[in-house]
Motif scaffolding. Structure first.
Motif, short mmCIF file in Angstrom:
data_model
loop_
_atom_site.label_atom_id
_atom_site.label_comp_id
_atom_site.label_asym_id
_atom_site.label_seq_id
_atom_site.Cartn_x
_atom_site.Cartn_y
_atom_site.Cartn_z
N VAL A 106 0.82 -1.21 0.00
CA VAL A 106 0.00 0.00 0.00
C VAL A 106 0.85 1.26 0.00
O VAL A 106 0.53 2.25 -0.67
CB VAL A 106 -0.95 0.01 1.22
CG1 VAL A 106 -1.68 1.34 1.33
CG2 VAL A 106 -1.95 -1.13 1.11
N LEU A 107 1.97 1.26 0.73
CA LEU A 107 2.73 2.49 0.96
C LEU A 107 3.95 2.66 0.07
O LEU A 107 4.65 3.67 0.18
CB LEU A 107 3.17 2.55 2.42
CG LEU A 107 2.05 2.63 3.46
CD1 LEU A 107 2.61 2.54 4.87
CD2 LEU A 107 1.25 3.92 3.30
N GLU A 108 4.21 1.71 -0.83
CA GLU A 108 5.45 1.78 -1.60
C GLU A 108 5.53 3.02 -2.49
O GLU A 108 6.62 3.52 -2.78
CB GLU A 108 5.62 0.52 -2.45
CG GLU A 108 4.56 0.34 -3.52
CD GLU A 108 4.86 -0.83 -4.45
OE1 GLU A 108 5.97 -1.39 -4.33
OE2 GLU A 108 4.01 -1.17 -5.26
N GLY A 109 4.38 3.54 -2.95
CA GLY A 109 4.40 4.68 -3.86
C GLY A 109 4.25 6.03 -3.18
O GLY A 109 4.20 7.06 -3.86
N VAL A 110 4.20 6.06 -1.85
CA VAL A 110 4.00 7.32 -1.12
C VAL A 110 5.29 8.14 -1.12
O VAL A 110 6.37 7.61 -0.84
CB VAL A 110 3.54 7.05 0.33
CG1 VAL A 110 3.52 8.33 1.15
CG2 VAL A 110 2.17 6.40 0.33
N ALA A 111 5.18 9.44 -1.43
CA ALA A 111 6.35 10.32 -1.41
C ALA A 111 6.87 10.45 0.02
O ALA A 111 6.08 10.55 0.97
CB ALA A 111 5.97 11.69 -1.96
#
Length: 489
Positions: free
Chosen positions: A409-414
Motif C-alpha cells: 500500500v505504501l510503496e508509492g508514497v512520497a
C-alpha cells in the motif's frame, strides 16, 4: 528542530539518514527494533485491557458503563488523533514526535497503573490513546525514510507482524501478567509493565533512530485538525458505545453529523492543496491507486480481524467457561499459524505480488468457516481442542495478509508525506476495528441473547465467523482493484 535537519531539507526526508547505514553498506536494524518495540506496547493496549475487566469489576467495583469507558476513551483518543499525529511527525520530525508520544504514553500508563479510582483510570486511558496516536504513525514514517528497496520491504513486513502479534497475543500476555500477580498488582500489571519498556525505548531512540521530516516550511492545518477529529470521533464514539447502550438516538445523530464534518474536511484539504498550502492530508496521496484501494482494503480486513479476537474470547470465556489465561493459551495455535504465514508471505509476495493478499484472505475465510462448523458440532460439551486446526488456518491467512500489506500500500508514497500517509493507514485500521466490533457484536449478541448459554454462545460464535468469512472474501475482491505495479519488493 536542529539546524542540521533544516539545512538538509528534502534530501534528509527522501533518503536514509547517514547514521542508519553500517560501515559495510548494509542497513542498520537497531532503528527497526526500537520503533517496533514502541509500536508493540502502544498497539497492544487496544486489546490487552479486555483481560482486566473481571478484576476491575471485583477490585474497583466498576460499573458496566465505567468498564465500557475504559476501552472507549482509549479507542476514541487513538482513532481521532492518528491523522493529526502523523502530520505532526512530518512537520516537526518523526523521531521527535515518536519520542514525545512514547514519553506521554509511558506516563499515562503509570497513571493507569496507580489510579485510585475508575474516574482517574478513565482519564488516564484517554491520554494514553492520544499519546499512542503520536507514536503509531511515526513508525511507518520512520521506516519509509530510513530504509530503501528490499530493506524497506523487510521493515514493512516486520511492522505488519508486530501489529498482528500485538493483537493475537494480547489476550495471552494479559492473562499471564494478571495470573502472575507481581507484588499483588493484579490488573495494574498490564499498565505498569509499559513503564520500563517505554523508558528503555526512549533511551535508545536518539541513538538508533534517524530524524526525518517533510521538506520546506510547513504549518499545521488547524481547520483540518478540528474537522477530522470531530468527524472521526462522531463515527467511533457511537460504534464503540452504541450496542451496549441499545443504540440510543444520540448514536445515530453522531453518525449523521459525521458525514458533513468529514465532507467539509475533505473540501478544505482540496482547497488548501490547490492554493499550495499545507493540508493535513494531501489529496495527492489518493491519486496513487495502490494507496486509495489499499486503505479501503485495510479497513475492511481489520473489520474481520479485530472482531475475530472479540468473538473468540467471548466464546472461550463466556461460552465455555475458560479463564482469561486458559483462553489466552488457546490463542497460541492462532499465533503459530500467524507467524508461519507471516514468514512465508514475503516469498509468496515476490512471486504473486498483490495476489498474496487474495490467497491470505481466502485462507482466513476458509479457516473461519471450518471453525464455525467445529463450534456448531462441539456445541456446549465437546473439547475445545478440536478448534485448534481451524484456528491455525485462520492465523496463517491473517499472516499472509498483514505482513505484506503495508509494503504493497505504501510503496508509492512520497517521503515528504510518509507520516501523514501512515496516519491515514493507521486510522483506516482503527476504523476497521471499531466498525467490525460494532457489526459483529450485533450479530453475536443477537444470536446469543441477553442471557446466553453455552449452546447459544456456540451458535453465536459460528454465525459471527460466517459473516467474518464474507468480509474476508470482500477483501479478496478489493485486492483485484490494486494496480499491477503494487508488488512487494
Amino acid at each position: 528542530m536542529t539546524t542540521e535537519a533544516e539545512l538538509t531539507g528534502s534530501a534528509a526526508s527522501a533518503a536514509p539518514a547517514p547514521d542508519i547505514e553500517e560501515a559495510a553498506g548494509k542497513p542498520a536494524w537497531g532503528a527497526l527494533l526500537v520503533v517496533l518495540a514502541g509500536l508493540f506496547i502502544a498497539n497492544i493496549d487496544f486489546f490487552i485491557v479486555n483481560v482486566a475487566i473481571p478484576s476491575l469489576q471485583h477490585n474497583m467495583h466498576a460499573s458496566s458503563a465505567q468498564i465500557q469507558l475504559v476501552a472507549a476513551t482509549f479507542n476514541i483518543g487513538l482513532s481521532a488523533m492518528l491523522i493529526t499525529g502523523g502530520r505532526l511527525g512530518d512537520i516537526y520530525g518523526r523521531r521527535k514526535v515518536f519520542s514525545i508520544g512514547l514519553g506521554l504514553f509511558t506516563l499515562a500508563s503509570l497513571a493507569c497503573g496507580i489510579a485510585p479510582n475508575m474516574g482517574e483510570l478513565i482519564a488516564a486511558r484517554a491520554v494514553q490513546g492520544a499519546a499512542a496516536a503520536l507514536v503509531i504513525p511515526q513508525v511507518l514514517g520512520i521506516l519509509t525514510t530510513a530504509y530503501q528497496g528490499k530493506a524497506r520491504a523487510v521493515a514493512f513486513n516486520a511492522y505488519g507482524i508486530t501489529m498482528g502479534a500485538s493483537a493475537v497475543f494480547g489476550q495471552l500476555i494479559g492473562g499471564l501478567l494478571i495470573k502472575a500477580d507481581v507484588f499483588g498488582w493484579d490488573w495494574r500489571t498490564i499498565f505498569l509493565i509499559n513503564a520500563p519498556i517505554g523508558a528503555v525505548v526512549l533511551l535508545l531512540t536518539p541513538k538508533t533512530v534517524p530524524e526525518s521530516r517533510a521538506e520546506g516550511h510547513t504549518g499545521l492545518d488547524w481547520t483540518g485538525v478540528i474537522l477530522v477529529t470531530a468527524g472521526l470521533s462522531a463515527v467511533v464514539l457511537p460504534l464503540v458505545e452504541g450496542r451496549e447502550q441499545g443504540w440510543p438516538t444520540w448514536t445515530w445523530e453522531c453518525l449523521v453529523a459525521a458525514v458533513p464534518l468529514l465532507a467539509a474536511f475533505w473540501y478544505t484539504q482540496r482547497r488548501k492543496a490547490a492554493r499550495n498550502k499545507s493540508p493535513l492530508v494531501h489529496p495527492s496521496l489518493f491519486e496513487d491507486r495502490a494507496f486509495g484501494v489499499g486503505v479501503v482494503s485495510l479497513l475492511v480486513f481489520f473489520a474481520a480481524m479485530a472482531s475475530f479476537f472479540l468473538v473468540l474470547a467471548l466464546y472461550l470465556q463466556e461460552g465455555r467457561g475458560l479463564s482469561a489465561l486458559q483462553s489466552g493459551l488457546l490463542f497460541i495455535p492462532l499465533g503459530l499459524g500467524f507467524f508461519i504465514g507471516s514468514a512465508q508471505a514475503p516469498k509468496a509476495a515476490a512471486k504473486l505480488g498483490k495476489q498474496v493478499l487474495t490467497v491470505g484472505a481466502v485462507l482466513q475465510a476458509a479457516g473461519n468457516i471450518a471453525l464455525a462448523a467445529t463450534a456448531w458440532h462441539l456445541d456446549s460439551s465437546g473439547a475445545v481442542g478440536w478448534c485448534i486446526p481451524a484456528m491455525v488456518l485462520s492465523g496463517f491467512g491473517m499472516g499472509f495478509v498483514v505482513a505484506p500489506l503495508a509494503s504493497l500500500v505504501l510503496e508509492g508514497v512520497a517521503p515528504q508525506h510518509a507520516a501523514a500517509a501512515s496516519g491515514v493507514f493507521s486510522t483506516a485500521q482503527e476504523m476497521g476495528n471499531a466498525i467490525g466490533i460494532a457489526v459483529i457484536g450485533v450479530v453475536f449478541f443477537g444470536v446469543a441473547g441477553h442471557h446466553g448459554s453455552a449452546h447459544t454462545y456456540a451458535h453465536a460464535f459460528g454465525s459471527s465467523l460466517l459473516v467474518q468469512a464474507g468480509i474476508c472474501v470482500l477483501v479478496a475482491a478489493l485486492v483485484q482493484l490494486l494496480p499491477r505495479k503494487a508488488e512487494a519488493s
